[in-house]
Design a protein around this motif. Structure first.
Motif, PDB file in Angstrom:
ATOM      1  N   ASP A 160      -0.881 -23.458  64.340  1.00 11.35           N
ATOM      2  CA  ASP A 160      -0.002 -23.056  65.432  1.00 11.35           C
ATOM      3  C   ASP A 160       0.728 -21.769  65.042  1.00 11.35           C
ATOM      4  OD1 ASP A 160      -0.483 -24.868  67.441  1.00 11.35           O
ATOM      5  OD2 ASP A 160       0.840 -26.397  66.596  1.00 11.35           O
ATOM      6  N   PRO A 161       1.361 -21.096  66.012  1.00 11.43           N
ATOM      7  CA  PRO A 161       2.117 -19.882  65.676  1.00 11.43           C
ATOM      8  C   PRO A 161       3.048 -20.135  64.493  1.00 11.43           C
ATOM      9  CG  PRO A 161       2.126 -20.266  68.051  1.00 11.43           C
ATOM     10  CD  PRO A 161       1.406 -21.423  67.446  1.00 11.43           C
ATOM     11  N   GLY A 162       3.038 -19.213  63.531  1.00 17.96           N
ATOM     12  CA  GLY A 162       3.908 -19.338  62.360  1.00 17.96           C
ATOM     13  C   GLY A 162       3.288 -20.131  61.214  1.00 17.96           C
ATOM     14  N   GLN A 163       2.098 -20.712  61.411  1.00 20.80           N
ATOM     15  CA  GLN A 163       1.500 -21.533  60.347  1.00 20.80           C
ATOM     16  C   GLN A 163       0.429 -20.767  59.570  1.00 20.80           C
ATOM     17  OE1 GLN A 163       0.293 -25.059  62.606  1.00 20.80           O
ATOM     18  NE2 GLN A 163       2.201 -26.074  62.014  1.00 20.80           N
ATOM     19  N   GLN A 164       0.152 -21.223  58.345  1.00 18.28           N
ATOM     20  CA  GLN A 164      -0.855 -20.573  57.498  1.00 18.28           C
ATOM     21  C   GLN A 164      -1.508 -21.610  56.581  1.00 18.28           C
ATOM     22  OE1 GLN A 164       1.185 -17.803  54.862  1.00 18.28           O
ATOM     23  NE2 GLN A 164       1.851 -19.453  53.507  1.00 18.28           N
ATOM     24  N   PHE A 165      -2.729 -21.289  56.138  1.00 20.26           N
ATOM     25  CA  PHE A 165      -3.441 -22.150  55.185  1.00 20.26           C
ATOM     26  C   PHE A 165      -3.530 -21.352  53.893  1.00 20.26           C
ATOM     27  CE2 PHE A 165      -7.026 -25.552  55.285  1.00 20.26           C
ATOM     28  CZ  PHE A 165      -6.721 -25.924  53.990  1.00 20.26           C
ATOM     29  N   ALA A 166      -2.736 -21.753  52.890  1.00 22.62           N
ATOM     30  CA  ALA A 166      -2.610 -20.980  51.653  1.00 22.62           C
ATOM     31  C   ALA A 166      -3.922 -20.958  50.862  1.00 22.62           C
ATOM     32  CB  ALA A 166      -1.507 -21.603  50.797  1.00 22.62           C
ATOM     33  N   TRP A 167      -3.965 -20.051  49.875  1.00 21.14           N
ATOM     34  CA  TRP A 167      -5.134 -19.917  48.980  1.00 21.14           C
ATOM     35  C   TRP A 167      -5.572 -21.271  48.445  1.00 21.14           C
ATOM     36  CZ3 TRP A 167      -7.499 -15.592  49.385  1.00 21.14           C
ATOM     37  CH2 TRP A 167      -6.825 -14.368  49.486  1.00 21.14           C
ATOM     38  N   HIS A 168      -6.857 -21.539  48.518  1.00 21.36           N
ATOM     39  CA  HIS A 168      -7.378 -22.805  47.976  1.00 21.36           C
ATOM     40  C   HIS A 168      -8.884 -22.712  47.778  1.00 21.36           C
ATOM     41  CE1 HIS A 168      -8.261 -23.163  52.259  1.00 21.36           C
ATOM     42  NE2 HIS A 168      -9.201 -24.034  51.942  1.00 21.36           N
ATOM     43  N   TYR A 169      -9.408 -23.725  47.062  1.00 21.37           N
ATOM     44  CA  TYR A 169     -10.855 -23.953  46.987  1.00 21.37           C
ATOM     45  C   TYR A 169     -11.158 -25.202  47.802  1.00 21.37           C
ATOM     46  CZ  TYR A 169     -10.830 -20.891  42.875  1.00 21.37           C
ATOM     47  OH  TYR A 169     -10.687 -19.828  42.021  1.00 21.37           O
ATOM     48  N   ASP A 170     -12.373 -25.257  48.345  1.00 19.82           N
ATOM     49  CA  ASP A 170     -12.789 -26.482  49.025  1.00 19.82           C
ATOM     50  C   ASP A 170     -13.375 -27.447  47.997  1.00 19.82           C
ATOM     51  OD1 ASP A 170     -12.086 -25.287  51.409  1.00 19.82           O
ATOM     52  OD2 ASP A 170     -14.138 -24.758  51.968  1.00 19.82           O
ATOM     53  N   THR A 171     -13.343 -28.736  48.346  1.00 24.44           N
ATOM     54  CA  THR A 171     -13.949 -29.713  47.431  1.00 24.44           C
ATOM     55  C   THR A 171     -15.432 -29.913  47.761  1.00 24.44           C
ATOM     56  OG1 THR A 171     -13.083 -31.419  48.884  1.00 24.44           O
ATOM     57  CG2 THR A 171     -11.852 -31.015  46.861  1.00 24.44           C
ATOM     58  N   ASN A 172     -15.827 -29.581  48.998  1.00 19.43           N
ATOM     59  CA  ASN A 172     -17.253 -29.727  49.342  1.00 19.43           C
ATOM     60  C   ASN A 172     -18.006 -28.435  49.014  1.00 19.43           C
ATOM     61  OD1 ASN A 172     -15.868 -28.345  51.216  1.00 19.43           O
ATOM     62  ND2 ASN A 172     -16.508 -29.523  52.979  1.00 19.43           N
ATOM     63  N   ASP A 173     -19.322 -28.546  48.862  1.00 16.59           N
ATOM     64  CA  ASP A 173     -20.117 -27.391  48.439  1.00 16.59           C
ATOM     65  C   ASP A 173     -20.192 -26.309  49.508  1.00 16.59           C
ATOM     66  OD1 ASP A 173     -20.642 -28.177  45.920  1.00 16.59           O
ATOM     67  OD2 ASP A 173     -22.506 -29.221  46.425  1.00 16.59           O
ATOM     68  N   PHE A 174     -20.187 -26.736  50.763  1.00 13.16           N
ATOM     69  CA  PHE A 174     -20.254 -25.740  51.829  1.00 13.16           C
ATOM     70  C   PHE A 174     -19.520 -26.260  53.058  1.00 13.16           C
ATOM     71  CE2 PHE A 174     -23.835 -28.544  52.470  1.00 13.16           C
ATOM     72  CZ  PHE A 174     -23.891 -28.714  53.849  1.00 13.16           C
ATOM     73  N   ALA A 175     -19.044 -25.332  53.875  1.00 10.65           N
ATOM     74  CA  ALA A 175     -18.346 -25.707  55.108  1.00 10.65           C
ATOM     75  C   ALA A 175     -18.970 -24.913  56.249  1.00 10.65           C
ATOM     76  CB  ALA A 175     -16.864 -25.358  54.989  1.00 10.65           C
ATOM     77  N   VAL A 176     -19.025 -25.538  57.404  1.00  9.24           N
ATOM     78  CA  VAL A 176     -19.552 -24.875  58.597  1.00  9.24           C
ATOM     79  C   VAL A 176     -18.457 -24.917  59.654  1.00  9.24           C
ATOM     80  CG1 VAL A 176     -21.339 -24.932  60.393  1.00  9.24           C
ATOM     81  CG2 VAL A 176     -21.908 -25.606  58.038  1.00  9.24           C
ATOM     82  N   THR A 177     -18.061 -23.756  60.135  1.00  6.79           N
ATOM     83  CA  THR A 177     -16.975 -23.725  61.126  1.00  6.79           C
ATOM     84  C   THR A 177     -17.348 -22.816  62.296  1.00  6.79           C
ATOM     85  OG1 THR A 177     -15.942 -21.976  59.828  1.00  6.79           O
ATOM     86  CG2 THR A 177     -15.022 -24.141  59.563  1.00  6.79           C
ATOM     87  N   ILE A 178     -16.808 -23.166  63.443  1.00  3.46           N
ATOM     88  CA  ILE A 178     -16.908 -22.275  64.603  1.00  3.46           C
ATOM     89  C   ILE A 178     -15.493 -21.955  65.052  1.00  3.46           C
ATOM     90  CG2 ILE A 178     -17.613 -22.045  67.016  1.00  3.46           C
ATOM     91  CD1 ILE A 178     -20.020 -23.697  66.513  1.00  3.46           C
ATOM     92  N   LEU A 179     -15.182 -20.668  65.100  1.00  2.00           N
ATOM     93  CA  LEU A 179     -13.874 -20.264  65.607  1.00  2.00           C
ATOM     94  C   LEU A 179     -13.906 -20.381  67.133  1.00  2.00           C
ATOM     95  CD1 LEU A 179     -11.074 -19.035  64.990  1.00  2.00           C
ATOM     96  CD2 LEU A 179     -12.121 -16.782  65.143  1.00  2.00           C
ATOM     97  N   VAL A 180     -12.995 -21.184  67.682  1.00  2.00           N
ATOM     98  CA  VAL A 180     -12.989 -21.388  69.136  1.00  2.00           C
ATOM     99  C   VAL A 180     -11.847 -20.593  69.785  1.00  2.00           C
ATOM    100  CG1 VAL A 180     -12.816 -23.071  71.010  1.00  2.00           C
ATOM    101  CG2 VAL A 180     -14.061 -23.664  68.919  1.00  2.00           C
ATOM    102  N   ASP A 181     -10.650 -20.704  69.237  1.00  2.00           N
ATOM    103  CA  ASP A 181      -9.523 -19.920  69.759  1.00  2.00           C
ATOM    104  C   ASP A 181      -8.998 -19.055  68.627  1.00  2.00           C
ATOM    105  OD1 ASP A 181      -9.293 -21.036  72.446  1.00  2.00           O
ATOM    106  OD2 ASP A 181      -8.698 -22.892  71.437  1.00  2.00           O
ATOM    107  N   GLU A 182      -9.074 -17.742  68.797  1.00  2.00           N
ATOM    108  CA  GLU A 182      -8.586 -16.873  67.724  1.00  2.00           C
ATOM    109  C   GLU A 182      -7.128 -16.511  67.958  1.00  2.00           C
ATOM    110  OE1 GLU A 182     -11.760 -13.625  69.206  1.00  2.00           O
ATOM    111  OE2 GLU A 182     -10.328 -12.801  67.795  1.00  2.00           O
ATOM    112  N   ALA A 183      -6.451 -16.176  66.864  1.00  2.00           N
ATOM    113  CA  ALA A 183      -5.067 -15.719  66.979  1.00  2.00           C
ATOM    114  C   ALA A 183      -5.089 -14.291  67.503  1.00  2.00           C
ATOM    115  CB  ALA A 183      -4.395 -15.773  65.609  1.00  2.00           C
ATOM    116  N   SER A 184      -4.036 -13.900  68.242  1.00  2.91           N
ATOM    117  CA  SER A 184      -3.979 -12.513  68.699  1.00  2.91           C
ATOM    118  C   SER A 184      -3.492 -11.614  67.572  1.00  2.91           C
ATOM    119  CB  SER A 184      -3.073 -12.379  69.926  1.00  2.91           C
ATOM    120  OG  SER A 184      -1.794 -12.882  69.627  1.00  2.91           O
ATOM    121  N   LYS A 185      -2.776 -12.201  66.606  1.00  3.72           N
ATOM    122  CA  LYS A 185      -2.316 -11.448  65.436  1.00  3.72           C
ATOM    123  C   LYS A 185      -2.189 -12.432  64.275  1.00  3.72           C
ATOM    124  CE  LYS A 185       1.135  -8.045  64.206  1.00  3.72           C
ATOM    125  NZ  LYS A 185       2.591  -7.966  64.273  1.00  3.72           N
TER     126      LYS A 185
END
Ligand SMILES: O=C(O)CCC(=O)C(=O)O
Ligand SMILES: [Fe+2]
Length: 295
Positions: A160-185
């Protein structure tokens, strides 16, 4: 082989209207266009652990998927906690400014798999067999399976506005994502390709990223409708803060496993979703009976 429909799935919208298969013929694995898509994805995955299939979603699909996400948003589980890249505790035997002891805000949440309707268009794409075969091809795996976890298999990652996902590693070998709603900034996906390896954590390099020294960092120019395949075990990554005046950023996260029938660990499930289901408890008990491994 030509597979046009998705007769097994109850979504009323045919897959041909959800994906741009004219541009990306993932349903025609014997075509030269398919071979060049796979070759391109393998090349960028080998180079920096990331491949993007631009505008895989048909333009008509975006508003359908976005509306679906807005409908199931009441099931969102949000949290705001400081994390280190390893999702671990700090280590008092190390200096206070060590990468392991550097905690940065991770705020945001997940909409779990059990929030999706049976007729979900997002779920129809997630489970579409030619997509699984294509992703396996890109990753040079014999086959992949939908993650059987009833909460983590398919999720919407919400910032949501004002939120962030800090630096990290994933635990799974690969991730598949589709961006559906992008941020304007803000809300940018950034990663430091292969910053660590199996035998070198490279804490100095990680710390540089945490200190906003971004010399090793790439910013992915993702657009709504793009599909991303990402190897996040060795590439440190984050999503930058979504601007306070931006709409929420939504990504559909497709979780797959190399083995069928896998479900997530009990503690991690509770951490991510604020709850677990009886099946997680049962699986945990079965695991304790058969081995004493940590994970
Ligand atoms: O939302 C995204 O683009 C991916 C976020 C991420 O890194 C994750 O869910 O592990
Ligand atoms: Fe990640």
């Amino acid at each position: 082989m030509i597979l046009v429909g998705h007769p097994q799935h109850p979504c009323p919208i045919p897959i041909t209207e959800l994906l741009d298969l004219a541009r990306h013929p993932i349903d025609r694995p014997n075509s030269p266009e398919y071979s060049s898509m796979v070759a391109e994805a393998r090349k960028t995955l080998a180079e920096d652990g990331c491949a993007v299939i631009p505008q895989l979603l048909a333009s008509a699909a975006l508003p359908i998927m976005s509306a679906e996400i807005h409908r199931i948003r009441p099931f969102l589980h949000e949290s705001r906690i400081p994390i280190n890249p390893y999702f671990s505790e700090g280590d008092l035997t190390l200096p206070a400014d060590h990468a392991i002891n550097t905690f940065i805000e991770r705020s945001g949440g997940f909409i779990p798999r059990d929030a999706f309707d049976a007729t979900s268009a997002i779920d129809a794409i997630y489970q579409w067999p030619p997509l699984l075969a294509f992703i396996a091809d890109c990753l040079e795996l014999p086959q992949i399976h939908c993650f059987s976890d009833p909460l983590a298999g398919l999720t919407i990652n919400v910032l949501d506005p004002g939120q962030q996902f800090a630096w990290h590693y994933d635990t799974n070998d690969f991730a598949v994502t589709i961006l559906v709603d992008e941020a304007s900034k803000g809300g940018l996906f950034q990663y430091s390709p292969n910053i660590r390896s199996a035998d070198n954590e490279n804490f100095e390099g990680v710390k540089a990223c945490q200190d906003e020294n971004l010399a090793t960092v790439r910013t992915l120019q993702l657009q709504a409708g793009d599909l991303q395949i990402f190897r996040g075990r060795f590439s440190l990554h984050r999503v930058t803060r979504v601007d306070r005046d931006s709409p929420a950023r939504h990504t559909a996260v497709f979780a797959y496993t190399e083995r069928p029938g896998v479900i997530g660990r009990l503690e991690r499930t509770k951490q991510l979703f604020g709850r677990a289901l009886p099946i997680h408890e049962e699986a945990e008990q079965a695991r304790t009976r058969t081995d004493r491994l940590m994970d």
